[in-house]
Design a protein around this motif. Structure first.
Motif, short mmCIF file in Angstrom:
data_model
loop_
_atom_site.label_atom_id
_atom_site.label_comp_id
_atom_site.label_asym_id
_atom_site.label_seq_id
_atom_site.Cartn_x
_atom_site.Cartn_y
_atom_site.Cartn_z
N MET A 1 -59.57 1.66 20.63
CA MET A 1 -58.59 2.82 20.19
C MET A 1 -59.13 3.89 19.52
SD MET A 1 -54.36 2.81 19.22
CE MET A 1 -55.18 2.28 17.63
N SER A 2 -59.10 5.00 19.72
CA SER A 2 -59.44 6.25 18.84
C SER A 2 -58.34 6.44 17.70
CB SER A 2 -59.30 7.43 19.68
OG SER A 2 -59.68 8.78 18.78
N LEU A 3 -59.16 6.67 16.49
CA LEU A 3 -58.13 6.76 15.34
C LEU A 3 -57.60 8.14 15.18
CD1 LEU A 3 -60.54 5.30 12.40
CD2 LEU A 3 -58.35 4.26 13.53
N LYS A 4 -58.13 9.19 15.89
CA LYS A 4 -57.72 10.55 15.87
C LYS A 4 -56.34 10.54 16.04
CE LYS A 4 -59.12 15.37 16.88
NZ LYS A 4 -59.95 16.22 17.63
N GLY A 5 -55.47 11.37 14.86
CA GLY A 5 -54.32 11.66 15.31
C GLY A 5 -53.15 10.43 15.10
N GLN A 6 -53.87 9.33 14.89
CA GLN A 6 -52.90 8.05 14.75
C GLN A 6 -52.10 7.96 13.43
OE1 GLN A 6 -52.45 5.80 17.19
NE2 GLN A 6 -53.70 6.92 18.64
N ALA A 7 -52.75 8.35 12.22
CA ALA A 7 -52.39 8.65 11.03
C ALA A 7 -53.02 9.72 10.24
CB ALA A 7 -52.59 7.34 10.30
N TYR A 8 -52.37 10.12 9.24
CA TYR A 8 -52.90 11.38 8.41
C TYR A 8 -53.01 10.89 6.89
CZ TYR A 8 -52.26 14.09 12.69
OH TYR A 8 -52.41 14.39 14.10
N ILE A 9 -53.94 11.48 6.25
CA ILE A 9 -53.95 11.15 4.91
C ILE A 9 -53.23 12.29 4.19
CG2 ILE A 9 -55.28 11.16 2.66
CD1 ILE A 9 -57.53 10.09 4.31
N VAL A 10 -51.99 12.10 3.47
CA VAL A 10 -51.11 13.31 3.28
C VAL A 10 -51.08 13.15 1.56
CG1 VAL A 10 -49.25 12.89 5.21
CG2 VAL A 10 -49.27 11.36 3.21
N GLY A 11 -51.64 12.13 1.01
CA GLY A 11 -51.79 12.14 -0.52
C GLY A 11 -52.96 11.60 -1.13
N ALA A 12 -53.21 12.42 -2.21
CA ALA A 12 -54.66 11.82 -2.85
C ALA A 12 -54.68 12.38 -4.12
CB ALA A 12 -55.75 12.25 -2.08
N TYR A 13 -55.04 11.38 -5.04
CA TYR A 13 -55.08 11.52 -6.22
C TYR A 13 -55.90 10.71 -7.42
CZ TYR A 13 -52.92 11.64 -11.42
OH TYR A 13 -53.07 11.84 -12.85
N GLU A 14 -56.76 11.37 -8.17
CA GLU A 14 -57.59 10.63 -9.00
C GLU A 14 -56.99 10.79 -10.42
OE1 GLU A 14 -62.42 11.11 -10.31
OE2 GLU A 14 -61.47 12.50 -9.13
N HIS A 15 -57.39 9.57 -11.17
CA HIS A 15 -56.92 9.47 -12.51
C HIS A 15 -57.82 10.34 -13.28
CE1 HIS A 15 -55.12 8.18 -16.03
NE2 HIS A 15 -53.94 7.10 -15.31
N PRO A 16 -57.11 11.02 -14.38
CA PRO A 16 -58.19 11.80 -14.95
C PRO A 16 -58.88 11.32 -16.37
CG PRO A 16 -55.83 12.23 -15.74
CD PRO A 16 -55.63 11.47 -14.37
N VAL A 223 -54.69 7.04 -2.30
CA VAL A 223 -54.43 7.79 -1.29
C VAL A 223 -53.18 7.35 -0.42
CG1 VAL A 223 -56.64 8.82 -0.90
CG2 VAL A 223 -56.15 6.49 0.09
N VAL A 224 -52.73 8.06 0.36
CA VAL A 224 -51.42 7.72 0.97
C VAL A 224 -51.61 8.29 2.59
CG1 VAL A 224 -48.84 8.04 1.46
CG2 VAL A 224 -49.96 8.07 -0.95
N LEU A 225 -51.45 7.50 3.37
CA LEU A 225 -51.54 7.70 4.89
C LEU A 225 -50.25 7.34 5.55
CD1 LEU A 225 -54.44 6.57 4.31
CD2 LEU A 225 -54.83 6.54 6.93
N ALA A 226 -49.71 8.56 6.18
CA ALA A 226 -48.51 8.40 7.08
C ALA A 226 -48.56 8.34 8.34
CB ALA A 226 -47.71 9.44 6.50
N HIS A 227 -47.62 8.09 9.21
CA HIS A 227 -47.32 8.30 10.70
C HIS A 227 -47.29 9.65 10.99
CE1 HIS A 227 -45.07 7.98 14.49
NE2 HIS A 227 -45.49 6.98 14.60
N PRO A 228 -47.95 10.13 12.07
CA PRO A 228 -47.70 11.46 12.26
C PRO A 228 -46.40 12.15 12.34
CG PRO A 228 -49.00 10.38 13.81
CD PRO A 228 -48.54 9.35 13.34
#
Length: 395
Positions: A1-16, A223-228
């Motif tokens: 199954m293709s990954l494209k469009g199955q989920a999206y990275i909606v948040g990203a954060y690196e500790h300073p 990182v945070v991934l979410a449903h479309p």
């Protein structure tokens, strides 16, 4: 199954932080989790899937491992994944999270990583020895004193022997990382260095110099991934995984090629799934525990033919705005950070920044729409997990 469009990275954060003398490992996990969720416009209450390296030794997950982090964060889960493959784990988790979301196991997936080796004075060599003592191969290998630096030095020596690669060519990788790190106020090493300065730094493990090595730092990221449906409601840039690959490379009883990492397999799998080729990639986040790590990955992933990595990186080939393939525009593990002696998470985060057009203007790749992330967890020249991920910005 293709990954494209199955989920999206909606948040990203690196500790300073790069030296967490005033924070526990649990605090670091909590702070990066909250940072990534805030970036996405979500809260802890929205998370129903959690992904964390299953490290019960305490280098990443504290206490009794990921379940302690789940309790510490107060997560109410429907899905948990504790796949452990060292520095490549977090890249592998992206694929796992996307497939879990597509299968209906969760709708919002959180992935965290943290570490305090600098504060705890835990070098990669000491960590390796402690972890290796109970391994089945230890009785055969430990008497000969393999440590991280000399294993990678062996890879570099072999590459030089087979292909005529030079220390000057390897030094260009550090030079490129330093050109990028000068724009990152959190980077451990912010000073731009020259090829001559790399070569004049002390030898650590022939032919690798001190400046061929990554930094040791605390910190982490999430990182945070979410449903479309969730992702589109957040009105954040839509970054989706479109190709992924994972493998475990080992010594195979002595029948192996020291210059062929797991990236040979994972790169081919990721490119085939994404239906793109190396020449299409506009930005690359490559694991850079040492300069030779980058060189071998470039060849194994198909960015250049075997033996041509030295020529590919020379004269600024990896510098954003100068070279043919911008890499690690945050400074990478060579200059920015290598939290917990594991660099996979920060590679994902900088790729997301590039695709969102949120990298520093001095290193931002214009109209970046396709990025590759690759991680090696373990050691080249020995056993390691390898993960490749291709990300696309969806307009």
């Amino acid at each position: 199954m293709s990954l494209k469009g199955q989920a999206y990275i909606v948040g990203a954060y690196e500790h300073p932080t790069r030296h967490a003398v005033d924070k526990s490992l649990s605090q670091l996990h909590a702070e990066v989790a909250l940072g990534a969720l805030a970036d996405a416009g979500l809260s802890i209450a929205d998370v129903d899937g959690y992904f964390c390296a299953g490290d019960v030794a305490g280098w990443d997950a504290p206490g009794v491992g990921p379940t302690s982090v789940v309790e510490y964060l107060g997560l109410k889960l429907r899905h948990l994944d504790t796949t452990e493959s060292w520095g490549s784990a977090y890249i592998n988790h992206i694929e796992h999270a996307a497939r879990a979301i597509a299968a209906g196991k969760c709708r919002v997936a959180l992935i965290t990583q943290a570490g305090r080796p600098r504060a705890e004075k835990m070098s990669p060599e000491l960590e390796h020895r402690l972890q290796a003592q109970s391994a089945p191969e230890s009785q055969f290998e430990l008497p000969y004193g393999p440590i991280v630096t000399n294993m990678y030095g062996m890879c570099a020596m072999r590459h030089m022997y087979e292909h005529g690669t030079t220390s000057e060519q390897l030094a260009w990788i550090k030079v490129a990382a330093s050109h990028h790190a000068q724009h990152n106020p959190n980077a451990v090493l912010q000073k731009v260095v020259t090829v001559e300065e790399v070569l004049s730094s002390p030898i650590v493990a022939t032919p690798l110099h001190r400046l061929d090595c990554c930094v040791i730092s605390d910190g982490g990221g999430a990182v945070v991934l979410a449903h479309p449906d969730v992702a589109r409601s957040l009105k954040r840039p839509l970054v989706t995984p479109i190709g992924a690959g994972f493998s475990v490379k080992h010594l195979n009883g002595g029948y192996f090629d020291i210059l062929a990492s797991g990236g040979v397999q994972t790169g081919a799998e990721a490119f085939a799934q994404a239906e793109v080729k190396p020449a299409d990639i506009q930005y690359a986040s490559l694991y850079d525990s040492f300069t030779i790590t980058v060189l071998i990955q470039l060849e194994n992933l198909g960015f250049c033919p075997p033996g041509q990595g030295g020529r590919f990186v020379a004269d600024g080939g990896l510098i954003s705005g100068v070279g043919k393939l911008p890499f690690n525009t945050d400074g990478g593990g060579l200059c920015n950070s290598h939290p917990g002696n594991r660099g996979g998470m920060t590679k994902i985060i900088e790729a997301v920044r590039q695709l969102r057009n949120e990298a520093h203007p001095a290193v931002q790749v214009p109209s970046c729409g396709l990025a590759l992330v690759h991680g090696t967890g373990g050691q080249l020249g020995a056993r390691h997990g390898s993960a490749t991920l291709i990300l696309e910005r969806e307009e």
